[in-house]
Design a protein around this motif. Structure first.
Motif, PDB file in Angstrom:
ATOM      1  N   MET A  88       0.953  -1.367  -0.133  1.00  8.79           N
ATOM      2  CA  MET A  88       0.114   0.069   0.121  1.00  8.79           C
ATOM      3  C   MET A  88       1.007   1.209  -0.021  1.00  8.79           C
ATOM      4  N   ASN A  89       0.709   2.194  -1.196  1.00  9.55           N
ATOM      5  CA  ASN A  89       1.527   3.242  -1.054  1.00  9.55           C
ATOM      6  C   ASN A  89       0.721   4.591  -0.232  1.00  9.55           C
ATOM      7  N   LEU A  90       1.691   5.511   0.036  1.00  8.89           N
ATOM      8  CA  LEU A  90       1.407   6.567   1.027  1.00  8.89           C
ATOM      9  C   LEU A  90      -0.063   7.265   0.696  1.00  8.89           C
ATOM     10  N   ILE A  91      -0.411   7.384  -0.749  1.00  9.37           N
ATOM     11  CA  ILE A  91      -1.725   7.775  -0.954  1.00  9.37           C
ATOM     12  C   ILE A  91      -2.631   6.834  -0.700  1.00  9.37           C
ATOM     13  N   GLN A  92      -2.602   5.732  -0.895  1.00 13.58           N
ATOM     14  CA  GLN A  92      -3.547   5.064  -0.529  1.00 13.58           C
ATOM     15  C   GLN A  92      -3.748   4.648   1.164  1.00 13.58           C
ATOM     16  N   LYS A  93      -2.682   4.869   1.834  1.00 15.82           N
ATOM     17  CA  LYS A  93      -2.829   4.991   3.273  1.00 15.82           C
ATOM     18  C   LYS A  93      -3.609   5.881   3.569  1.00 15.82           C
ATOM     19  N   TYR A  94      -3.608   7.326   3.000  1.00 21.72           N
ATOM     20  CA  TYR A  94      -4.365   8.399   3.509  1.00 21.72           C
ATOM     21  C   TYR A  94      -6.219   8.195   3.217  1.00 21.72           C
ATOM     22  N   PHE A  95      -6.286   7.635   2.114  1.00 29.28           N
ATOM     23  CA  PHE A  95      -7.501   7.299   1.779  1.00 29.28           C
ATOM     24  C   PHE A  95      -8.172   6.069   2.734  1.00 29.28           C
ATOM     25  N   GLU A  96      -7.371   5.111   2.970  1.00 29.26           N
ATOM     26  CA  GLU A  96      -7.587   4.248   4.072  1.00 29.26           C
ATOM     27  C   GLU A  96      -7.933   4.745   5.489  1.00 29.26           C
ATOM     28  N   ALA A  97      -7.039   5.653   5.843  1.00 29.38           N
ATOM     29  CA  ALA A  97      -7.206   6.452   7.165  1.00 29.38           C
ATOM     30  C   ALA A  97      -8.426   7.245   7.173  1.00 29.38           C
ATOM     31  N   PHE A  98      -8.865   7.935   6.073  1.00 29.47           N
ATOM     32  CA  PHE A  98     -10.073   8.955   6.112  1.00 29.47           C
ATOM     33  C   PHE A  98     -11.132   7.813   6.435  1.00 29.47           C
ATOM     34  N   ASN A  99     -11.155   6.993   5.813  1.00 34.66           N
ATOM     35  CA  ASN A  99     -12.252   5.938   5.874  1.00 34.66           C
ATOM     36  C   ASN A  99     -12.367   5.232   7.478  1.00 34.66           C
ATOM     37  N   ARG A 100     -11.206   4.852   7.692  1.00 38.68           N
ATOM     38  CA  ARG A 100     -11.018   3.926   9.060  1.00 38.68           C
ATOM     39  C   ARG A 100     -11.200   5.033  10.253  1.00 38.68           C
ATOM     40  N   PHE A 101     -10.888   6.225  10.249  1.00 35.31           N
ATOM     41  CA  PHE A 101     -11.187   7.032  11.293  1.00 35.31           C
ATOM     42  C   PHE A 101     -12.307   8.005  10.978  1.00 35.31           C
ATOM     43  N   GLY A 102     -13.306   7.684  10.308  1.00 37.59           N
ATOM     44  CA  GLY A 102     -14.341   8.178   9.950  1.00 37.59           C
ATOM     45  C   GLY A 102     -15.174   9.013  10.893  1.00 37.59           C
ATOM     46  N   ASN A 103     -15.308   8.734  12.194  1.00 34.37           N
ATOM     47  CA  ASN A 103     -15.989   9.413  13.228  1.00 34.37           C
ATOM     48  C   ASN A 103     -14.910  10.607  13.920  1.00 34.37           C
ATOM     49  N   ASN A 104     -13.750  10.065  13.907  1.00 28.27           N
ATOM     50  CA  ASN A 104     -12.780  11.077  14.486  1.00 28.27           C
ATOM     51  C   ASN A 104     -12.903  12.516  13.973  1.00 28.27           C
ATOM     52  N   GLU A 105     -12.422  13.606  14.802  1.00 32.40           N
ATOM     53  CA  GLU A 105     -12.331  15.032  14.441  1.00 32.40           C
ATOM     54  C   GLU A 105     -11.118  15.290  13.574  1.00 32.40           C
ATOM     55  N   ALA A 106     -11.018  15.427  12.247  1.00 33.71           N
ATOM     56  CA  ALA A 106     -10.102  15.665  11.603  1.00 33.71           C
ATOM     57  C   ALA A 106      -9.630  17.183  11.185  1.00 33.71           C
ATOM     58  N   PHE A 107     -10.499  17.913  11.534  1.00 36.46           N
ATOM     59  CA  PHE A 107     -10.216  19.291  11.122  1.00 36.46           C
ATOM     60  C   PHE A 107     -11.011  20.487  11.925  1.00 36.46           C
ATOM     61  N   SER A 108     -10.417  21.464  12.451  1.00 38.27           N
ATOM     62  CA  SER A 108     -11.083  22.533  13.283  1.00 38.27           C
ATOM     63  C   SER A 108     -10.528  23.840  13.022  1.00 38.27           C
ATOM     64  N   LEU A 109     -11.298  24.702  12.644  1.00 43.12           N
ATOM     65  CA  LEU A 109     -11.047  26.041  12.318  1.00 43.12           C
ATOM     66  C   LEU A 109     -12.342  26.898  12.772  1.00 43.12           C
ATOM     67  N   ASN A 110     -11.778  27.940  13.593  1.00 40.51           N
ATOM     68  CA  ASN A 110     -12.837  28.877  14.077  1.00 40.51           C
ATOM     69  C   ASN A 110     -13.995  28.005  14.768  1.00 40.51           C
ATOM     70  N   ASP A 111     -13.595  27.092  15.513  1.00 34.31           N
ATOM     71  CA  ASP A 111     -14.542  26.425  16.185  1.00 34.31           C
ATOM     72  C   ASP A 111     -15.612  25.440  15.177  1.00 34.31           C
ATOM     73  N   GLU A 112     -15.373  25.608  13.974  1.00 32.87           N
ATOM     74  CA  GLU A 112     -15.996  24.508  13.135  1.00 32.87           C
ATOM     75  C   GLU A 112     -15.568  23.124  12.948  1.00 32.87           C
ATOM     76  N   ILE A 113     -16.110  22.215  13.281  1.00 31.42           N
ATOM     77  CA  ILE A 113     -15.411  20.823  13.157  1.00 31.42           C
ATOM     78  C   ILE A 113     -15.584  19.950  12.176  1.00 31.42           C
ATOM     79  N   TYR A 114     -14.792  19.524  11.681  1.00 34.44           N
ATOM     80  CA  TYR A 114     -15.374  18.244  10.194  1.00 34.44           C
ATOM     81  C   TYR A 114     -14.442  16.915  10.762  1.00 34.44           C
TER      82      TYR A 114
END
Length: 496
Positions: free
Chosen positions: A1-27
């Motif tokens: 699995m290359n690095l780009i594939q690892k990111y795609f897999e991580a975004f799916n695996r950690f789906g409910n985790n908070e990824a990004f916060s800006l001005n109290d807006e959470i994604y």
């Protein structure tokens, strides 16, 4: 699995985790992935788009900007960051130079932007559930291109391949095995700087949260506010940014901060020693690496309570990453100091659009190997830790003598009564004549006293003619001290 594939897999695996916060807006990671997929669809629907072509991103602090980066990579494109606040003429030149046909811009006024040969793709609030097979990356494919002025001041295009970036991530994670999905990273750098990659590529791989600093007229205040209000565990910043935080030190006590990572400039030891009582449980680390060798190539780490290793009040830059090779090329007339050469898997293949390449071929371990000569002078101690000793090309001629500006800055740091930012320049005194001028943050003392103290260990031609105290150092878009602005302001003031 290359690095780009690892990111795609991580975004799916950690789906409910908070990824990004800006001005109290959470994604969450799931929401972020939908934005990535929406941006990707917008790119791939453009007529004539093909993988491994440069795609620009006019960078601003919005979640869609980060989504555009991964949309480009999932589509096999080459990410080219552009400063949304830069003069349009400059961005036009970069668009033309890199033959960019498509530009992401997540802004309310995206429609008002136009370029002669590139189409603006506004990916603001784009979100789709559709998925498509990822581009099949090869290690030799280019993932991003950064523009750097280099030692000559002429912009150079630095392409970084998947092999280079994977080697960096591999080496960085090995140095910090304790990082996990529970960490909260503060990303302080402008997205056109390669140092910004550490602030989001590492946490996104782990399922951790990235806190972004909103646009502010005074970034240190915004950073101090986030540090006070949010459970940040990891920060990467320039020494200049930390120095600008000094007025807020008394109000900042951050026992939950576990890592404070620096890069981009020489790190003053006295500034760190002043700061450490406010982050009592934080490991201090100092990274070093030219753009040409992928973000960070060497690192020094100092656990809480340990003594910083330093020379001339500059913290060590430590040891190389696992995929980095170093060579210290002897400099005639300088005992124990040499130019640092860097090789290995993190080193670029070569500048784009350049007839001449900078590499040196050396025989090491019985074989011919390429190295990138950094132009930085270093020394190394018995433990194998490196120390930055100035630039080969940071020398100026004053009255016929060669003077190293970093050496002058270190000399002032030794004797100035209060630690802080120090910057030396060669300012025009009269046509054909230069003078040494040193700027010191918040300095209100007697400049003659400083000069007299420096005269105890420096020859006369290395003593500054003027020492100027200024309350706040100007900072460029990369978060480093803006010496050009210092020089311009000094010139204007001297004419008044």
């Amino acid at each position: 699995m290359n690095l780009i594939q690892k990111y795609f897999e991580a975004f799916n695996r950690f789906g409910n985790n908070e990824a990004f916060s800006l001005n109290d807006e959470i994604y969450t990671y799931r929401e972020f992935l939908l934005l990535v997929q929406g941006s990707r669809k917008a790119l791939e629907s453009q007529p004539g788009y093909e993988p491994q072509t440069p795609v620009g991103v006019l960078c601003n602090e919005r979640v869609e900007t980060y989504a555009a980066v991964f949309a480009i990579w999932f589509s096999g494109g080459i990410f080219v960051p552009l400063d949304a606040d830069a003069p349009k003429m400059l961005n036009e030149e970069l668009v033309k130079k890199h033959q960019i046909k498509y530009l992401f811009y997540a802004s309310e006024n995206a429609d008002s932007f136009s370029f002669d040969n590139a189409k603006i793709i506004c990916n603001r609030e784009v979100s789709v559930k559709e998925t498509a097979p990822l581009f099949q990356w090869q290690e030799s494919h280019t993932v991003y291109v950064l523009n750097t002025s280099g030692s000559t001041g002429v912009p150079k295009s630095v392409p970084i391949t998947l092999k280079n970036l994977s080697a960096f991530i591999d080496g960085f994670v090995e140095k910090f095995p304790e990082l996990s999905a529970s960490d909260k990273f503060l990303q302080t750098y402008e997205l056109t700087a390669d140092a910004s990659f550490t602030g989001y590529l590492v946490p996104f791989l782990l399922g951790a949260t990235v806190y972004s600093v909103p646009h502010s007229n005074f970034k240190p205040f915004a950073v101090a506010k986030i540090l006070s209000a949010k459970p940040i565990t990891w920060v990467k910043a320039t020494p200049t940014l930390l120095a600008c935080l000094r007025p807020f030190f008394s109000s900042l006590h951050l026992p939950g901060l576990k890592h404070f990572h620096f890069g981009g400039e020489a790190l003053p030891a006295d500034l760190i020693n002043e700061w450490r009582s406010h982050v009592p449980n934080a490991e201090i680390s100092n990274g070093y690496g030219p753009t040409e060798t992928t973000i960070t190539s060497t690192i020094f780490k100092c656990l809480p309570g340990r003594v910083l290793k330093e020379k001339n009040n500059v913290v060590s830059i430590g040891k190389p990453f696992k995929n980095v090779r170093i060579h210290i090329q002897k400099i005639d007339g300088e005992d124990g100091v040499g130019e640092l050469y860097i090789g290995g898997a993190q080193m670029m293949e070569g500048y784009w659009f350049a007839e001449e390449q900078p590499f040196k071929i050396l025989e090491t371990d019985g074989e011919q190997q390429r190295f990138y000569p950094t132009g930085d002078k270093v020394t190394i101690d018995a433990d194998g830790d490196l120390y930055f000793m100035g630039r080969l090309n940071d020398q100026v001629k004053i009255n016929g003598y060669r003077v190293d500006l970093v050496e002058i800055e270190n000399g002032v740091r030794k004797v100035v009564p209060v630690g802080g930012n120090v910057a030396a320049i060669a300012a025009e005194k009269s046509p054909g004549m230069k003078q040494l001028v040193v700027f010191v943050e918040n300095f209100k003392g007697d400049e003659k006293e400083i000069m007299e103290k420096m005269a105890l260990f420096f020859p006369k031609f290395k003593i500054p003619e003027k020492i100027v105290g200024i309350p706040v150092f100007p900072v460029n878009r990369s978060g480093k001290t803006d010496k050009k602005k210092l020089a311009a302001d000094f010139y204007l003031n001297s004419k008044q």
